[in-house]
Scaffold this active site. Structure first.
Site, PDB file in Angstrom:
ATOM      1  N   GLY A  88       0.805  -1.215   0.000  1.00  0.00           N
ATOM      2  CA  GLY A  88       0.000   0.000   0.000  1.00  0.00           C
ATOM      3  C   GLY A  88       0.839   1.266   0.000  1.00  0.00           C
ATOM      4  N   HIS A  89       0.195   2.369  -0.364  1.00  0.00           N
ATOM      5  CA  HIS A  89       0.884   3.659  -0.484  1.00  0.00           C
ATOM      6  C   HIS A  89       1.572   4.074   0.816  1.00  0.00           C
ATOM      7  CE1 HIS A  89      -3.108   4.794   1.036  1.00  0.00           C
ATOM      8  NE2 HIS A  89      -2.522   5.845   1.550  1.00  0.00           N
ATOM      9  N   ASN A  90       2.741   4.675   0.644  1.00  0.00           N
ATOM     10  CA  ASN A  90       3.568   5.207   1.728  1.00  0.00           C
ATOM     11  C   ASN A  90       4.166   4.132   2.637  1.00  0.00           C
ATOM     12  OD1 ASN A  90       1.593   7.603   1.107  1.00  0.00           O
ATOM     13  ND2 ASN A  90       3.429   8.483   2.029  1.00  0.00           N
TER      14      ASN A  90
END
Length: 182
Positions: A88-90
C-alpha cells in the site's frame, strides 16, 4: 543489470535499483487507494508521491506497489516478494524483508529489516512490524509487532499462545458437551 519481465508496468516517477528482478504483470507506481468521504460519495485523493525499489530486490508475478500520497513507497535492498503481493501507499520495507504470496499491506505500513511475512497475511494501515519479526501465514495484523517476535492468527497474537489456542479448539466440542451435562 535489472530484469523486467513481460507486462511489467512502471508508472512515472518509479525508480528501480540495480540487480532487480521484476516478474510478469507487476505494476509499480499506480495510485494508492485513498478516498475522502463526502455527502456526494467518495472523492479521490490525488497520489503525487513515487515508488523506490532499491538494489537486489525481487518481485514475483503480479505484485503491486502503490505510489505514495506524498513522499515515497520504498522496498528496501535485498527484499524478496512472492507472487501476488500488494504494498500500500507510503509503506516502507527495510532490508532483506521476505513476503510470501497473496499478502497485502495497507497504507503507511513499516516493516523492519529481516522481517518475514507468510502467505495470505493482511496488515492494516499504519502498523509497524519490527526487525526480524515473523508473521505466520493467514494472519491478520491490526497492531504493531515487536522486533524479533513471532505472531500468528487473526487477530495476530504471540505464536506460542496462538498454537495453544488452536490446540484447544480441537477439543471445544467435547468441552461444550461436558459443560452442558453439569
Amino acid at each position: 543489470r535489472s530484469v523486467l519481465f513481460p507486462g511489467v508496468v512502471l508508472y512515472p516517477g518509479t525508480q528501480v535499483g540495480q540487480n532487480c528482478r521484476i516478474h510478469a504483470g507487476s505494476v509499480l507506481g499506480s495510485d494508492g487507494f485513498s478516498f475522502h468521504p463526502t455527502s456526494d460519495g467518495p472523492v479521490k485523493v490525488p497520489q503525487v508521491g513515487r515508488v523506490v525499489i532499491e538494489d537486489d530486490v525481487e518481485l514475483g508475478a503480479n505484485c503491486t506497489v502503490d505510489r505514495a500520497f506524498l513522499g515515497e513507497t520504498r522496498v528496501g535492498p535485498g527484499s524478496k516478494l512472492d507472487n501476488l503481493v500488494h504494498i500500500g501507499h507510503n509503506s516502507q520495507l527495510g532490508r532483506h524483508v521476505i513476503i510470501a504470496a497473496q499478502t497485502g499491506l495497507g497504507g503507511s505500513v513499516q516493516i523492519g529489516d529481516g522481517a518475514v511475512l507468510g502467505g495470505q497475511v493482511g496488515v492494516v494501515e499504519h502498523v509497524q512490524i519490527g526487525a526480524q519479526a515473523q508473521v505466520g501465514a493467514q494472519s491478520g495484523v491490526g497492531t504493531d509487532v515487536e522486533t524479533k517476535t513471532q505472531v500468528l492468527g487473526t487477530p495476530a497474537l504471540p505464536a506460542r499462545r496462538m498454537r495453544r489456542i488452536y490446540a484447544a479448539l480441537r477439543h471445544l466440542p467435547e468441552l461444550f458437551r461436558e459443560g452442558f451435562k453439569r
